[in-house]
Design an enzyme around this catalytic site. Sequence first.
Site, PDB file in Angstrom:
ATOM      1  N   PRO A   2       0.869  -1.212   0.027  1.00 40.95           N
ATOM      2  CA  PRO A   2      -0.146  -0.128   0.107  1.00 40.95           C
ATOM      3  C   PRO A   2       0.884   1.345   0.191  1.00 40.95           C
ATOM      4  O   PRO A   2       1.682   1.411   0.804  1.00 40.95           O
ATOM      5  CB  PRO A   2      -0.874  -0.264   1.027  1.00 40.95           C
ATOM      6  CG  PRO A   2      -0.835  -1.728   1.539  1.00 40.95           C
ATOM      7  CD  PRO A   2       0.451  -1.954   1.080  1.00 40.95           C
ATOM      8  N   GLU A   3       0.645   2.101  -0.986  1.00 44.05           N
ATOM      9  CA  GLU A   3       1.289   3.285  -1.170  1.00 44.05           C
ATOM     10  C   GLU A   3       0.206   4.343  -0.648  1.00 44.05           C
ATOM     11  O   GLU A   3      -0.668   4.061  -0.105  1.00 44.05           O
ATOM     12  CB  GLU A   3       1.667   3.707  -2.357  1.00 44.05           C
ATOM     13  CG  GLU A   3       2.760   2.560  -2.884  1.00 44.05           C
ATOM     14  CD  GLU A   3       3.167   2.911  -4.323  1.00 44.05           C
ATOM     15  OE1 GLU A   3       3.651   4.094  -4.630  1.00 44.05           O
ATOM     16  OE2 GLU A   3       3.456   1.941  -4.941  1.00 44.05           O
ATOM     17  N   ARG A 123       3.670 -11.274   4.918  1.00 43.99           N
ATOM     18  CA  ARG A 123       5.016 -11.460   5.233  1.00 43.99           C
ATOM     19  C   ARG A 123       5.376 -10.695   6.414  1.00 43.99           C
ATOM     20  O   ARG A 123       6.621 -10.637   6.748  1.00 43.99           O
ATOM     21  CB  ARG A 123       5.606 -10.466   4.002  1.00 43.99           C
ATOM     22  CG  ARG A 123       5.617 -10.961   2.729  1.00 43.99           C
ATOM     23  CD  ARG A 123       6.134 -10.332   1.695  1.00 43.99           C
ATOM     24  NE  ARG A 123       7.489 -10.441   1.524  1.00 43.99           N
ATOM     25  CZ  ARG A 123       8.237  -9.565   0.772  1.00 43.99           C
ATOM     26  NH1 ARG A 123       7.716  -8.909  -0.302  1.00 43.99           N
ATOM     27  NH2 ARG A 123       9.655  -9.571   0.848  1.00 43.99           N
TER      28      ARG A 123
END
Length: 288
Positions: A2-3, A123
Amino acid sequence: MPELPEVETVRRGLDRILVGKQILSVDVLNDKTLQFAHTDLNTFVIGAKVVAVRRRAKMLIIDLDSDYSLLVHLKMTGQMVWRGAESWAAGHPNDSMVGDLPDRTTRIIFNFDDGQLFFNDQRKFGWIRLYPTNTLSDTPELAKLGPEPLTSDPTISFLRRIRRHPRTSIKAAILNQQVIVGVGNIYADESLWLAKVHPQTRVEGLSDDELLHLLECIQKSLQAGLNSGGSTMRNYVRVDGTRGNYLDKFAHVYGREGEPCDRCGHEIIKIKVAGRGTHICPNCQKLR
DNA sequence: CTAGGATCCTGTCAGC
DNA sequence: TGCTGACAGGATCCTA
């Protein structure tokens, strides 16, 4: 991960759903994700109500009426999923948005009386920290950040900050959150394509006017991503039930190696810059 | 100041 | 099929 557009999309959803609700309990499925003394959960989090959900750079800030705030970073694969009368999800797009929860990616669960908020993160790079609300701006995470590109006027601050790195590549510079916040690998590539700047150009090789034009392109790219809804459940699952890719809605170069440039028709290629996969049109973006 | 690599993790995909 | 290495939308830390 997500940016800015994706994190802002998460923020808007959480703000709509959570404000006014009380956290009844918290399930910690992965210890390392919750990066503060777990006993503080009982003191400052459980029993508290959500006052507001804010965003700074790529971080979410969940303000509680205990005068403490949860600071959340989704990193590469973080996502937030709400399950109640309504089902909602945003962040890293994958099947956890639509499948039964908790699943193997679920790290933290916030339980409310009318639903559950799942923090999923395949992750495990993402984290949640806790700070007194009035000390947030002085924390190591927030203190040195550059200006927000879509709120307030970032131009002067951006120029001053980027000029501190004259010999670094322009791509590495705009990925640096101390120069401008919110830009990640996708929007860096999209902005540089829009501005017709080669990602390996050194900062000192660009004039103030060129840097400010690039800043406008960064703003346009981020806004385009935001307008397409970031990565939410709605655009992850198509109407016919197949899996979609929200990048298709606005990406000109990212993930399009081998395809023709939307501007000149030349083939998009993938190279490595600043240690990251980088997508360019070698005809539009020439190294000077 | 800067480049490059390793690192934190899990999963997927291409190539053999 | 299995194995191996590269790679993935972030960011920090270390070395040279």
